[in-house]
Structures are given as structure tokens and as C-alpha cells.
Design a protein around this motif. Structure first.
Motif, PDB file in Angstrom:
ATOM      1  N   ILE A  13       0.862  -1.184   0.000  1.00  0.00           N
ATOM      2  CA  ILE A  13       0.000   0.000   0.000  1.00  0.00           C
ATOM      3  C   ILE A  13       0.896   1.231   0.000  1.00  0.00           C
ATOM      4  CG2 ILE A  13      -1.999  -1.083   1.115  1.00  0.00           C
ATOM      5  CD1 ILE A  13      -1.115   0.258   3.759  1.00  0.00           C
ATOM      6  N   ASN A  14       0.389   2.300  -0.571  1.00  0.00           N
ATOM      7  CA  ASN A  14       1.056   3.594  -0.554  1.00  0.00           C
ATOM      8  C   ASN A  14       0.131   4.569   0.149  1.00  0.00           C
ATOM      9  OD1 ASN A  14       3.549   3.223  -2.207  1.00  0.00           O
ATOM     10  ND2 ASN A  14       2.040   2.529  -3.693  1.00  0.00           N
ATOM     11  N   ILE A  15       0.664   5.309   1.108  1.00  0.00           N
ATOM     12  CA  ILE A  15      -0.142   6.288   1.823  1.00  0.00           C
ATOM     13  C   ILE A  15       0.578   7.627   1.848  1.00  0.00           C
ATOM     14  CG2 ILE A  15      -1.510   4.653   3.153  1.00  0.00           C
ATOM     15  CD1 ILE A  15       0.401   4.843   5.416  1.00  0.00           C
ATOM     16  N   LYS A  16      -0.184   8.702   2.072  1.00  0.00           N
ATOM     17  CA  LYS A  16       0.343  10.057   1.954  1.00  0.00           C
ATOM     18  C   LYS A  16       0.536  10.723   3.314  1.00  0.00           C
ATOM     19  CE  LYS A  16      -1.874  10.639  -2.469  1.00  0.00           C
ATOM     20  NZ  LYS A  16      -2.925  11.291  -3.215  1.00  0.00           N
ATOM     21  N   ARG A  17       1.352  11.786   3.300  1.00  0.00           N
ATOM     22  CA  ARG A  17       1.639  12.564   4.508  1.00  0.00           C
ATOM     23  C   ARG A  17       0.348  12.929   5.242  1.00  0.00           C
ATOM     24  NH1 ARG A  17       5.979  16.313   5.298  1.00  0.00           N
ATOM     25  NH2 ARG A  17       6.311  16.154   3.053  1.00  0.00           N
ATOM     26  N   GLY A  18       0.401  12.778   6.560  1.00  0.00           N
ATOM     27  CA  GLY A  18      -0.719  13.150   7.413  1.00  0.00           C
ATOM     28  C   GLY A  18      -1.751  12.061   7.615  1.00  0.00           C
ATOM     29  N   GLU A  19      -1.709  11.013   6.808  1.00  0.00           N
ATOM     30  CA  GLU A  19      -2.680   9.937   6.967  1.00  0.00           C
ATOM     31  C   GLU A  19      -2.331   9.094   8.188  1.00  0.00           C
ATOM     32  OE1 GLU A  19      -4.211   7.759   3.563  1.00  0.00           O
ATOM     33  OE2 GLU A  19      -3.159   9.191   2.253  1.00  0.00           O
ATOM     34  N   VAL A  20      -3.367   8.660   8.886  1.00  0.00           N
ATOM     35  CA  VAL A  20      -3.210   7.816  10.065  1.00  0.00           C
ATOM     36  C   VAL A  20      -3.364   6.366   9.615  1.00  0.00           C
ATOM     37  CG1 VAL A  20      -4.159   7.237  12.339  1.00  0.00           C
ATOM     38  CG2 VAL A  20      -4.135   9.628  11.568  1.00  0.00           C
ATOM     39  N   LEU A  21      -2.310   5.592   9.762  1.00  0.00           N
ATOM     40  CA  LEU A  21      -2.362   4.181   9.383  1.00  0.00           C
ATOM     41  C   LEU A  21      -3.308   3.437  10.312  1.00  0.00           C
ATOM     42  CD1 LEU A  21      -1.322   1.875   7.590  1.00  0.00           C
ATOM     43  CD2 LEU A  21       0.546   1.581   9.223  1.00  0.00           C
ATOM     44  N   PHE A  22      -3.122   3.641  11.632  1.00  0.00           N
ATOM     45  CA  PHE A  22      -4.070   3.139  12.617  1.00  0.00           C
ATOM     46  C   PHE A  22      -3.940   3.949  13.888  1.00  0.00           C
ATOM     47  CE2 PHE A  22      -0.578  -0.074  12.537  1.00  0.00           C
ATOM     48  CZ  PHE A  22      -0.026   0.137  13.791  1.00  0.00           C
ATOM     49  N   LYS A  23      -5.005   3.857  14.719  1.00  0.00           N
ATOM     50  CA  LYS A  23      -5.075   4.633  15.948  1.00  0.00           C
ATOM     51  C   LYS A  23      -4.957   3.743  17.170  1.00  0.00           C
ATOM     52  CE  LYS A  23      -9.019   6.451  15.051  1.00  0.00           C
ATOM     53  NZ  LYS A  23     -10.250   7.208  15.203  1.00  0.00           N
ATOM     54  N   GLU A  24      -4.314   4.271  18.189  1.00  0.00           N
ATOM     55  CA  GLU A  24      -4.183   3.578  19.467  1.00  0.00           C
ATOM     56  C   GLU A  24      -5.561   3.189  19.987  1.00  0.00           C
ATOM     57  OE1 GLU A  24      -2.410   4.474  23.944  1.00  0.00           O
ATOM     58  OE2 GLU A  24      -2.297   6.020  22.415  1.00  0.00           O
ATOM     59  N   GLY A  25      -5.666   1.944  20.457  1.00  0.00           N
ATOM     60  CA  GLY A  25      -6.896   1.486  21.091  1.00  0.00           C
ATOM     61  C   GLY A  25      -7.919   0.871  20.161  1.00  0.00           C
ATOM     62  N   VAL A  26      -7.791   1.081  18.852  1.00  0.00           N
ATOM     63  CA  VAL A  26      -8.773   0.488  17.938  1.00  0.00           C
ATOM     64  C   VAL A  26      -8.459  -0.994  17.761  1.00  0.00           C
ATOM     65  CG1 VAL A  26      -9.194   2.662  16.707  1.00  0.00           C
ATOM     66  CG2 VAL A  26      -7.546   1.033  15.794  1.00  0.00           C
ATOM     67  N   PRO A  27      -9.496  -1.797  17.524  1.00  0.00           N
ATOM     68  CA  PRO A  27      -9.231  -3.218  17.301  1.00  0.00           C
ATOM     69  C   PRO A  27      -8.319  -3.384  16.078  1.00  0.00           C
ATOM     70  CG  PRO A  27     -11.577  -2.813  17.606  1.00  0.00           C
ATOM     71  CD  PRO A  27     -10.917  -1.476  17.494  1.00  0.00           C
ATOM     72  N   SER A  28      -7.416  -4.314  16.168  1.00  0.00           N
ATOM     73  CA  SER A  28      -6.511  -4.531  15.037  1.00  0.00           C
ATOM     74  C   SER A  28      -7.185  -5.446  14.025  1.00  0.00           C
ATOM     75  CB  SER A  28      -5.198  -5.144  15.508  1.00  0.00           C
ATOM     76  OG  SER A  28      -5.383  -6.498  15.824  1.00  0.00           O
ATOM     77  N   ASN A  29      -6.651  -5.415  12.829  1.00  0.00           N
ATOM     78  CA  ASN A  29      -7.153  -6.294  11.779  1.00  0.00           C
ATOM     79  C   ASN A  29      -6.260  -7.523  11.647  1.00  0.00           C
ATOM     80  OD1 ASN A  29      -4.883  -5.111  10.767  1.00  0.00           O
ATOM     81  ND2 ASN A  29      -5.801  -4.440   8.841  1.00  0.00           N
ATOM     82  N   GLY A  30      -5.377  -7.738  12.633  1.00  0.00           N
ATOM     83  CA  GLY A  30      -4.495  -8.890  12.605  1.00  0.00           C
ATOM     84  C   GLY A  30      -3.345  -8.755  11.638  1.00  0.00           C
ATOM     85  N   ALA A  31      -3.036  -7.529  11.203  1.00  0.00           N
ATOM     86  CA  ALA A  31      -1.941  -7.322  10.248  1.00  0.00           C
ATOM     87  C   ALA A  31      -0.828  -6.510  10.877  1.00  0.00           C
ATOM     88  CB  ALA A  31      -2.457  -6.606   9.002  1.00  0.00           C
ATOM     89  N   MET A  32       0.394  -6.854  10.480  1.00  0.00           N
ATOM     90  CA  MET A  32       1.545  -6.035  10.819  1.00  0.00           C
ATOM     91  C   MET A  32       2.115  -5.512   9.507  1.00  0.00           C
ATOM     92  SD  MET A  32       4.447  -8.844  11.944  1.00  0.00           S
ATOM     93  CE  MET A  32       5.864  -7.805  11.752  1.00  0.00           C
ATOM     94  N   PHE A  33       3.111  -4.671   9.586  1.00  0.00           N
ATOM     95  CA  PHE A  33       3.605  -3.988   8.397  1.00  0.00           C
ATOM     96  C   PHE A  33       5.123  -3.978   8.343  1.00  0.00           C
ATOM     97  CE2 PHE A  33      -0.484  -2.332   9.607  1.00  0.00           C
ATOM     98  CZ  PHE A  33      -1.186  -2.267   8.411  1.00  0.00           C
ATOM     99  N   PHE A  34       5.637  -3.782   7.131  1.00  0.00           N
ATOM    100  CA  PHE A  34       7.060  -3.565   6.881  1.00  0.00           C
ATOM    101  C   PHE A  34       7.149  -2.297   6.061  1.00  0.00           C
ATOM    102  CE2 PHE A  34      10.926  -3.938   4.364  1.00  0.00           C
ATOM    103  CZ  PHE A  34      11.852  -4.280   5.330  1.00  0.00           C
ATOM    104  N   LEU A  35       7.959  -1.335   6.524  1.00  0.00           N
ATOM    105  CA  LEU A  35       8.097  -0.063   5.815  1.00  0.00           C
ATOM    106  C   LEU A  35       9.223  -0.170   4.791  1.00  0.00           C
ATOM    107  CD1 LEU A  35       7.188   2.893   5.526  1.00  0.00           C
ATOM    108  CD2 LEU A  35       8.890   3.482   7.278  1.00  0.00           C
ATOM    109  N   PHE A  36       8.859   0.003   3.524  1.00  0.00           N
ATOM    110  CA  PHE A  36       9.836  -0.020   2.439  1.00  0.00           C
ATOM    111  C   PHE A  36      10.379   1.381   2.155  1.00  0.00           C
ATOM    112  CE2 PHE A  36       7.692  -4.019   1.639  1.00  0.00           C
ATOM    113  CZ  PHE A  36       8.725  -4.841   1.228  1.00  0.00           C
ATOM    114  N   GLU A  37       9.487   2.379   2.127  1.00  0.00           N
ATOM    115  CA  GLU A  37       9.883   3.752   1.814  1.00  0.00           C
ATOM    116  C   GLU A  37       9.093   4.714   2.678  1.00  0.00           C
ATOM    117  OE1 GLU A  37       9.104   4.425  -2.346  1.00  0.00           O
ATOM    118  OE2 GLU A  37      10.319   2.720  -2.967  1.00  0.00           O
TER     119      GLU A  37
END
Length: 173
Positions: A13-37
Motif C-alpha cells: 500500500i502507498n499512503i500520503k503525509r498526514g494519513e493515520v495508518l491506525f489509531k491507538e486502542g482500535v481493534p486490530s485487523n491482525g496485520a503487521m507492516f514492513f516499511l519499504f519507503e
């Protein structure tokens, strides 16, 4: 198959400045991430304010608690670079990567332990400073001196809670 080959197969996925990937306390979707760029910042709510704990830089994994125990998100993640490119690691991919690349598990465990120590120290330092500031304020009326922008608050990496509104669209959730 090695770690590099496993990472190359991730959904991106590609996301832009200021976007919130996820918020503290919200239920997770069971996914983790690796930052490429790009660069992301991690914020944790401490005494009513979201406080920056650290940045995530290319080559780092994050969100692993969602894979291990599907717990709510422990912090908020915000994009601070112009854009960010992330690989999504779901539970199935995680198990496959773990079986095919034992180095993946070792690196992940090592990083988790390092972050635990780092985050604990940072939170203790923030609380210690807040306690000291509170003690000074009790002893000295008008102890708060205006800072460089004249508002009387120090720049401590804290962000008002309004920055993370409940209606913000979380990505990857």
C-alpha cells in the motif's frame, strides 16, 4: 526462501503525509507492516496527549502485536514523509515467513525487545518530566514561561488529542 524473497511477495500500500495508518486502542485487523519507503511517527496517549515516541524508518517491521495476540493497537501511526510504501503482513503470511525464514523471527524478536526497553525508558522520562514540572508549578506560581511561539507550553513532541479524531479513516483496518 530467504527474508528478502518473502518481503518481495507482500501486498503493498502507498499512503500520503498526514494519513493515520491506525489509531491507538482500535481493534486490530491482525496485520503487521514492513516499511519499504518513507517515514512514520508513533504516538502514544500519555496523560491526555498523544506523545511522539519515535519514528519508523525504511526496513523496520511494526504492528507485530496484532499478529501475535490480535490485541487493540498499542499506539497511533502517522505518515510524516511525503508518501510511504508499506508491505502488509497478515497472519498467514507471518506463519509462512516464519517457517521459510527463521532469521525473520530472530530479527523480529530482537526488535521487539529493543523497542520495549526504548519505549519504557521514554515513557518514564516523559512522566518524570511531567512530575518535575508539576512540582515546580506548585512551588513557583507562574512557573510556565512562554516558549518560542509564545503560548507558554513547551514543545515536547505532544500532539493534542483532536489530531486523532474518531472519524479519521484508518488504513489497513
Amino acid at each position: 526462501m530467504g527474508l528478502k524473497e518473502s518481503l518481495a511477495k507482500l501486498s503493498m500500500i502507498n499512503i500520503k503525509r498526514g494519513e493515520v495508518l491506525f489509531k491507538e486502542g482500535v481493534p486490530s485487523n491482525g496485520a503487521m507492516f514492513f516499511l519499504f519507503e518513507g517515514q512514520l511517527d508513533i504516538y502514544k496517549q500519555i496523560e491526555g496527549k498523544h506523545t511522539k515516541l519515535r519514528s519508523i524508518l525504511p526496513g523496520e517491521f511494526f504492528g507485530e502485536m496484532a499478529i501475535i495476540n490480535n490485541s487493540p493497537r498499542a499506539a497511533s501511526i502517522v505518515v510524516v514523509s511525503e508518501t510511504a510504501k508499506l508491505g502488509i503482513i497478515n497472519r498467514t503470511t507471518f506463519v509462512q515467513m516464519s517457517q521459510e525464514s527463521p532469521e525473520f523471527l530472530f530479527l523480529l524478536l530482537k526488535k521487539v525487545i529493543e523497542r520495549l526497553y526504548e519505549t519504557d525508558g521514554k515513557i518514564r522520562a516523559i512522566k518524570r518530566k511531567q512530575d518535575e514540572d508539576s512540582a515546580i508549578a506548585k512551588v513557583t506560581p507562574n512557573a510556565s514561561q512562554p516558549d518560542s511561539d509564545g503560548n507558554g507550553e513547551e514543545s515536547s513532541g505532544q500532539v493534542p488529542l483532536e489530531t486523532f479524531t474518531n472519524d479519521a479513516q484508518s488504513i489497513g483496518e
